[in-house]
Design a protein around this motif. Structure first.
Motif, PDB file in Angstrom:
ATOM      1  N   SER A  24       0.838  -1.200   0.000  1.00  0.00           N
ATOM      2  CA  SER A  24       0.000   0.000   0.000  1.00  0.00           C
ATOM      3  C   SER A  24       0.870   1.247   0.000  1.00  0.00           C
ATOM      4  CB  SER A  24      -0.960   0.002   1.185  1.00  0.00           C
ATOM      5  OG  SER A  24      -0.264   0.299   2.356  1.00  0.00           O
ATOM      6  N   SER A  25       2.111   1.116   0.495  1.00  0.00           N
ATOM      7  CA  SER A  25       3.035   2.241   0.381  1.00  0.00           C
ATOM      8  C   SER A  25       3.464   2.420  -1.075  1.00  0.00           C
ATOM      9  CB  SER A  25       4.258   1.973   1.259  1.00  0.00           C
ATOM     10  OG  SER A  25       5.390   2.619   0.762  1.00  0.00           O
ATOM     11  N   ALA A  26       3.690   1.296  -1.736  1.00  0.00           N
ATOM     12  CA  ALA A  26       4.192   1.363  -3.107  1.00  0.00           C
ATOM     13  C   ALA A  26       3.128   1.853  -4.090  1.00  0.00           C
ATOM     14  CB  ALA A  26       4.691  -0.016  -3.524  1.00  0.00           C
ATOM     15  N   VAL A  27       1.916   1.325  -3.942  1.00  0.00           N
ATOM     16  CA  VAL A  27       0.891   1.703  -4.913  1.00  0.00           C
ATOM     17  C   VAL A  27       0.318   3.060  -4.542  1.00  0.00           C
ATOM     18  CG1 VAL A  27      -1.378   1.115  -5.807  1.00  0.00           C
ATOM     19  CG2 VAL A  27       0.294  -0.671  -5.401  1.00  0.00           C
ATOM     20  N   GLY A  28       0.404   4.000  -5.470  1.00  0.00           N
ATOM     21  CA  GLY A  28      -0.088   5.339  -5.158  1.00  0.00           C
ATOM     22  C   GLY A  28      -0.302   6.138  -6.423  1.00  0.00           C
ATOM     23  N   LEU A  29      -0.290   7.440  -6.276  1.00  0.00           N
ATOM     24  CA  LEU A  29      -0.505   8.296  -7.447  1.00  0.00           C
ATOM     25  C   LEU A  29       0.473   7.956  -8.564  1.00  0.00           C
ATOM     26  CD1 LEU A  29      -0.893  11.687  -5.574  1.00  0.00           C
ATOM     27  CD2 LEU A  29      -2.692  10.333  -6.624  1.00  0.00           C
ATOM     28  N   GLY A  30       1.684   7.583  -8.180  1.00  0.00           N
ATOM     29  CA  GLY A  30       2.710   7.264  -9.172  1.00  0.00           C
ATOM     30  C   GLY A  30       2.268   6.178 -10.142  1.00  0.00           C
ATOM     31  N   ASN A  31       1.573   5.159  -9.632  1.00  0.00           N
ATOM     32  CA  ASN A  31       1.144   4.061 -10.505  1.00  0.00           C
ATOM     33  C   ASN A  31       0.017   4.474 -11.425  1.00  0.00           C
ATOM     34  OD1 ASN A  31       1.976   3.088  -7.779  1.00  0.00           O
ATOM     35  ND2 ASN A  31       2.019   1.171  -8.903  1.00  0.00           N
ATOM     36  N   LEU A  32      -0.897   5.284 -10.879  1.00  0.00           N
ATOM     37  CA  LEU A  32      -2.121   5.541 -11.615  1.00  0.00           C
ATOM     38  C   LEU A  32      -1.892   6.559 -12.704  1.00  0.00           C
ATOM     39  CD1 LEU A  32      -4.556   5.582  -8.651  1.00  0.00           C
ATOM     40  CD2 LEU A  32      -4.052   3.780 -10.269  1.00  0.00           C
ATOM     41  N   TYR A 111       3.299  17.819  -0.442  1.00  0.00           N
ATOM     42  CA  TYR A 111       2.631  18.092  -1.733  1.00  0.00           C
ATOM     43  C   TYR A 111       1.795  16.911  -2.224  1.00  0.00           C
ATOM     44  CZ  TYR A 111       6.699  15.866  -4.046  1.00  0.00           C
ATOM     45  OH  TYR A 111       7.669  14.999  -4.452  1.00  0.00           O
ATOM     46  N   TYR A 112       2.153  15.719  -1.748  1.00  0.00           N
ATOM     47  CA  TYR A 112       1.367  14.536  -2.108  1.00  0.00           C
ATOM     48  C   TYR A 112      -0.081  14.698  -1.642  1.00  0.00           C
ATOM     49  CZ  TYR A 112       1.221   9.520  -3.256  1.00  0.00           C
ATOM     50  OH  TYR A 112       0.979   8.305  -3.840  1.00  0.00           O
ATOM     51  N   ALA A 113      -0.241  15.274  -0.438  1.00  0.00           N
ATOM     52  CA  ALA A 113      -1.586  15.457   0.112  1.00  0.00           C
ATOM     53  C   ALA A 113      -2.390  16.451  -0.732  1.00  0.00           C
ATOM     54  CB  ALA A 113      -1.501  15.950   1.555  1.00  0.00           C
ATOM     55  N   PHE A 232      12.407   4.003  -8.219  1.00  0.00           N
ATOM     56  CA  PHE A 232      12.546   4.393  -6.805  1.00  0.00           C
ATOM     57  C   PHE A 232      11.239   4.943  -6.263  1.00  0.00           C
ATOM     58  CE2 PHE A 232      17.289   5.224  -7.343  1.00  0.00           C
ATOM     59  CZ  PHE A 232      17.608   4.060  -6.681  1.00  0.00           C
ATOM     60  N   TYR A 233      10.646   5.831  -7.046  1.00  0.00           N
ATOM     61  CA  TYR A 233       9.459   6.524  -6.576  1.00  0.00           C
ATOM     62  C   TYR A 233       8.309   5.544  -6.348  1.00  0.00           C
ATOM     63  CZ  TYR A 233       5.892  10.063  -6.153  1.00  0.00           C
ATOM     64  OH  TYR A 233       4.875  10.836  -5.672  1.00  0.00           O
ATOM     65  N   THR A 234       8.106   4.694  -7.327  1.00  0.00           N
ATOM     66  CA  THR A 234       6.931   3.836  -7.262  1.00  0.00           C
ATOM     67  C   THR A 234       7.073   2.773  -6.180  1.00  0.00           C
ATOM     68  OG1 THR A 234       5.320   2.617  -8.569  1.00  0.00           O
ATOM     69  CG2 THR A 234       7.600   2.157  -9.037  1.00  0.00           C
ATOM     70  N   LEU A 235       8.306   2.331  -5.913  1.00  0.00           N
ATOM     71  CA  LEU A 235       8.473   1.329  -4.865  1.00  0.00           C
ATOM     72  C   LEU A 235       8.460   1.980  -3.477  1.00  0.00           C
ATOM     73  CD1 LEU A 235       8.723  -1.698  -4.955  1.00  0.00           C
ATOM     74  CD2 LEU A 235      11.181  -1.478  -4.809  1.00  0.00           C
ATOM     75  N   GLY A 236       8.640   3.300  -3.441  1.00  0.00           N
ATOM     76  CA  GLY A 236       8.593   3.988  -2.143  1.00  0.00           C
ATOM     77  C   GLY A 236       9.849   3.807  -1.308  1.00  0.00           C
ATOM     78  N   VAL A 237      11.018   3.785  -1.963  1.00  0.00           N
ATOM     79  CA  VAL A 237      12.252   3.716  -1.171  1.00  0.00           C
ATOM     80  C   VAL A 237      12.731   5.125  -0.854  1.00  0.00           C
ATOM     81  CG1 VAL A 237      13.062   1.530  -2.067  1.00  0.00           C
ATOM     82  CG2 VAL A 237      13.709   3.608  -3.240  1.00  0.00           C
TER      83      VAL A 237
HETATM   84  N1  TRP Z   1       5.068   4.979  -4.098  1.00  0.00           N
HETATM   85  C1  TRP Z   1       4.033   5.963  -4.033  1.00  0.00           C
HETATM   86  C2  TRP Z   1       3.461   6.253  -5.401  1.00  0.00           C
HETATM   87  O1  TRP Z   1       3.764   5.585  -6.347  1.00  0.00           O
HETATM   88  C3  TRP Z   1       4.468   7.226  -3.386  1.00  0.00           C
HETATM   89  C4  TRP Z   1       5.322   6.987  -2.218  1.00  0.00           C
HETATM   90  C5  TRP Z   1       5.028   6.316  -1.090  1.00  0.00           C
HETATM   91  C6  TRP Z   1       6.645   7.333  -2.106  1.00  0.00           C
HETATM   92  N2  TRP Z   1       6.118   6.246  -0.273  1.00  0.00           N
HETATM   93  C7  TRP Z   1       7.111   6.872  -0.883  1.00  0.00           C
HETATM   94  C8  TRP Z   1       7.475   7.996  -2.955  1.00  0.00           C
HETATM   95  C9  TRP Z   1       8.428   7.041  -0.499  1.00  0.00           C
HETATM   96  C10 TRP Z   1       8.768   8.157  -2.582  1.00  0.00           C
HETATM   97  C11 TRP Z   1       9.234   7.685  -1.366  1.00  0.00           C
HETATM   98  O2  TRP Z   1       2.672   7.141  -5.543  1.00  0.00           O
END
Ligand code: TRP
Length: 456
Positions: A24-32, A111-113, A232-237
């Motif tokens: 749930s951390s990984a899947v987010g705005l980035g994927n969609l 800014y994500y919010a 990196f972004y999509t996996l949330g590292v």
């Molecule tokens: N991975 C999320 C996305 O794809 C955003 C996100 C969650 C994120 N945790 C993160 C991005 C940590 C960078 C670092 O939208």
């Protein structure tokens, strides 16, 4: 304190909760939204291939490293890193890495919010039928007017943040643990319904052409860097979420395979999102717009002009909000845990303080779309753009680089191996090689490239 940090820590009892939490951390705005337009922009199939390579060869090893720190140290990023440093006789200054990770999360969340709030607003608009049979022009104007109103943006930003606060303040088991069991299945069902709807009512051929055909003209060295950044972004590292969730994981689980499962799941969601969005967009004979316009102009227009579009459009934006919520929680939890452990605060005041700071910083981003649009904070970037560039292009790679160095080069190999004892020897050797050589090299290249583009 060292031992205290490792015990008496109400974590999760099941491995599934841990995997769902990372998912749930990984899947987010980035994927969609980000993945599909980047793929379209950077030549289709070759981009997907380089993204997959970057994901599994570089981003996954780093997330495994984060989780190893977490399961070893069983604490917030700083406490876990201190434990890891002590056990390997390293300097305690490594704790600064934990602080940097938590601060990066806070900046991203601000800014994500704001953008997630747009998703909430649009779920409401779709449901009320504003876009029914609307022209592309009027949907575009609607978005412009929406962005021009600071009150609207701040209202939705606050509402989204409130939801995040509610989940985080309920704690690790009842808040986070429960959320992920609800959010991840909900997400899968919604997306499944939307893919079926897209395939039945949309132009699948055009979507396939856009996403998967090979257009080498659009593919360049730059595309590989974009693919790496997106991995990196999509996996949330890079924000210590892996450390924090690793600390809540049950003992003796196969960490490597769990993280790989998350990466596979995350990629499947991105591909499915492309299949939900593009057939509908192309069915209306519009060119998909790039950037935010894709999600907030092309998509509402497309749903508005299709049978039963209101219902499915509303479901789509509900999906956006659910996905963003899991990510927002993952961005907030590390810093909450850090404040709780270091200041010995209770959860509620920590959440209050962090939410306040995030909200204030978020105001800057919300205003960047209207009143502050032309106020340049650096070069010709407004506040929102500065934050985006600093976090995505600088801080995330930096935190990831130091994480790779800490776990790959500095921590004692026997200790690291113990955390990964459920994985085969070959897996360990391969992982450690990628972490020591491939990941740092790749990150240094991205960092140099971003520094160059900032200076030019
Ligand atoms: N991975 C999320 C996305 O794809 C955003 C996100 C969650 C994120 N945790 C993160 C991005 C940590 C960078 C670092 O939208």
């Amino acid at each position: 304190m060292g031992l205290m940090a490792r015990t008496g820590f109400g974590g999760w009892k099941s491995r599934t909760t841990f995997v769902l939490a990372l998912s749930s951390s990984a899947v987010g705005l980035g994927n969609l939204w980000r993945f599909s337009y980047l793929t379209g922009e950077h030549g289709g199939a070759p981009f997907v291939v380089s993204y997959l390579l970057c994901l599994f060869l570089i981003a996954v090893p780093i997330l495994i490293a984060e989780v190893v720190i977490g399961t070893h140290g069983r604490g917030s990023p700083t406490v876990a890193i201190r434990w890891a440093a002590d056990r390997s006789l390293l300097s305690r200054n490594w704790m600064a890495l934990g602080v940097l990770a938590c601060l990066t999360g806070l900046l991203i969340l601000s800014y994500y919010a704001v953008v997630a709030g747009w998703g909430m607003a649009y779920a409401g608009y779709m449901a009320s039928g504003v876009f029914a049979a609307a022209s592309a022009l009027s949907v575009g104007e609607h978005f412009d007017n929406f962005l021009a109103s600071p009150r609207e943006l701040v209202y939705w930003q606050s509402l989204f943040l409130l939801m995040t606060v509610l989940v985080v303040s309920m704690g690790v088991r009842r808040g986070l643990g429960l959320l992920v069991w609800i959010a991840v299945p909900t997400l899968m069902v919604l997306l499944g319904v939307l893919v079926v709807f897209g395939v039945e009512n949309g132009d699948v051929k055009a979507a396939q052409e856009f996403l998967f055909s090979v257009k080498l003209i659009d593919f360049s060295a730059q595309s590989v860097l974009v693919a790496l950044g997106h991995a990196f972004y999509t996996l949330g590292v890079g924000v210590g979420a892996g450390i924090t969730y690793g600390a809540y994981a049950p003992e003796r689980i196969p960490l490597g395979r769990s993280v790989m499962a998350v990466a596979v799941f995350d990629t499947l969601i991105s591909l499915a999102a492309g299949l939900a969005i593009f057939p509908i967009v192309f069915a209306n004979n519009i060119e998909p717009s790039m950037g935010p316009g894709l999600l907030f102009v092309s998509v509402p227009y497309a749903f508005g002009n299709i049978m039963q579009g209101e219902l499915f459009g509303t479901l789509f934006f509900a999906l956006v909000v659910v996905a963003a919520l899991g990510s927002a929680v993952a961005l907030m939890e590390p810093i909450i845990r850090m404040l709780m452990q270091h200041l010995r605060w209770r959860r509620l005041p920590a959440v209050g303080l962090v939410a306040g700071v995030v909200w204030l910083l978020g105001l800057g981003s919300a205003l960047s779309f209207n009143i502050w649009q032309n106020d340049h904070w650096f070069g010709n970037w407004n506040f929102f753009e500065v934050l985006d560039v600093i976090t995505a292009d600088l801080l995330l790679p930096l935190v990831s680089l130091f994480t790779a160095i800490l776990v790959g080069w500095c921590m004692r190999a026997e200790i690291v191996k113990m955390e990964l004892y459920r994985e085969a020897d070959l897996f360990f050797v391969l992982w450690r090689f990628l972490l020591r050589y491939a990941a740092p090299a790749a990150i240094i290249i991205i960092l140099l490239a971003s520094v160059r583009s900032v200076l030019s």
